[in-house]
Design a protein around this motif. Sequence first.
Motif, PDB file in Angstrom:
ATOM      1  N   UNK A 209       0.841  -1.187   0.000  1.00  0.00           N
ATOM      2  CA  UNK A 209       0.000   0.000   0.000  1.00  0.00           C
ATOM      3  C   UNK A 209       0.887   1.252   0.000  1.00  0.00           C
ATOM      4  N   UNK A 210       0.641   2.109  -0.985  1.00  0.00           N
ATOM      5  CA  UNK A 210       1.433   3.328  -1.088  1.00  0.00           C
ATOM      6  C   UNK A 210       0.974   4.317  -0.028  1.00  0.00           C
ATOM      7  N   UNK A 211       1.940   4.881   0.674  1.00  0.00           N
ATOM      8  CA  UNK A 211       1.610   5.851   1.704  1.00  0.00           C
ATOM      9  C   UNK A 211       2.649   6.956   1.730  1.00  0.00           C
ATOM     10  N   UNK A 212       2.173   8.183   1.708  1.00  0.00           N
ATOM     11  CA  UNK A 212       3.034   9.351   1.874  1.00  0.00           C
ATOM     12  C   UNK A 212       2.548  10.096   3.108  1.00  0.00           C
ATOM     13  N   UNK A 213       3.471  10.395   3.999  1.00  0.00           N
ATOM     14  CA  UNK A 213       3.102  11.035   5.256  1.00  0.00           C
ATOM     15  C   UNK A 213       3.915  12.303   5.431  1.00  0.00           C
TER      16      UNK A 213
ATOM     17  N   UNK B 299       7.544  11.290   4.192  1.00  0.00           N
ATOM     18  CA  UNK B 299       8.048   9.924   4.295  1.00  0.00           C
ATOM     19  C   UNK B 299       7.211   9.006   3.426  1.00  0.00           C
ATOM     20  N   UNK B 300       7.867   8.261   2.557  1.00  0.00           N
ATOM     21  CA  UNK B 300       7.170   7.413   1.594  1.00  0.00           C
ATOM     22  C   UNK B 300       7.370   5.938   1.922  1.00  0.00           C
ATOM     23  N   UNK B 301       6.332   5.158   1.680  1.00  0.00           N
ATOM     24  CA  UNK B 301       6.419   3.706   1.808  1.00  0.00           C
ATOM     25  C   UNK B 301       5.498   3.060   0.785  1.00  0.00           C
ATOM     26  N   UNK B 302       5.796   1.815   0.451  1.00  0.00           N
ATOM     27  CA  UNK B 302       4.939   1.086  -0.479  1.00  0.00           C
ATOM     28  C   UNK B 302       5.166   1.402  -1.939  1.00  0.00           C
ATOM     29  N   UNK B 303       6.198   2.150  -2.253  1.00  0.00           N
ATOM     30  CA  UNK B 303       6.533   2.434  -3.639  1.00  0.00           C
ATOM     31  C   UNK B 303       8.038   2.573  -3.753  1.00  0.00           C
ATOM     32  N   UNK B 304       8.521   2.421  -4.954  1.00  0.00           N
ATOM     33  CA  UNK B 304       9.950   2.621  -5.191  1.00  0.00           C
ATOM     34  C   UNK B 304      10.176   4.124  -5.304  1.00  0.00           C
TER      35      UNK B 304
END
Length: 122
Positions: A1-5, A23-28
Amino acid sequence: QVQLVESGGGLVQAGGSLRLSCAASGLTFSSYTMGWFRQAPGKEREFVAAIAWRGGTTYYAHSVKGRFTISRDNAKNTGYLQMNSLKPEDTAVYYCAAQLRAGCGTDDFGSWGKGTQVTVSS
């Protein structure tokens, strides 16, 4: 799951500085141009700045050029927006997003974060 916080918003006096983080997660993360947008009450969301995936090319809205600096650390999957010489008209919710296609419109970006409030008092 793509998440940007987003984080780092707050209340600051005119002329002050803030540094926002995304902060990014779930994507390159390193594969995407990253952008910052803002939305003031009663106004449309507008482009603020963007940085290419390698970090070498940056783009700024005229209203913030020379005051804001966008950067990224791909090793940390994090983007930043350093905001100096803040003005009351910079007051808005600031969002980060990943670019899906060429362009600086809101339709060209996706995976929006929930935003962080920046308030500049006069």
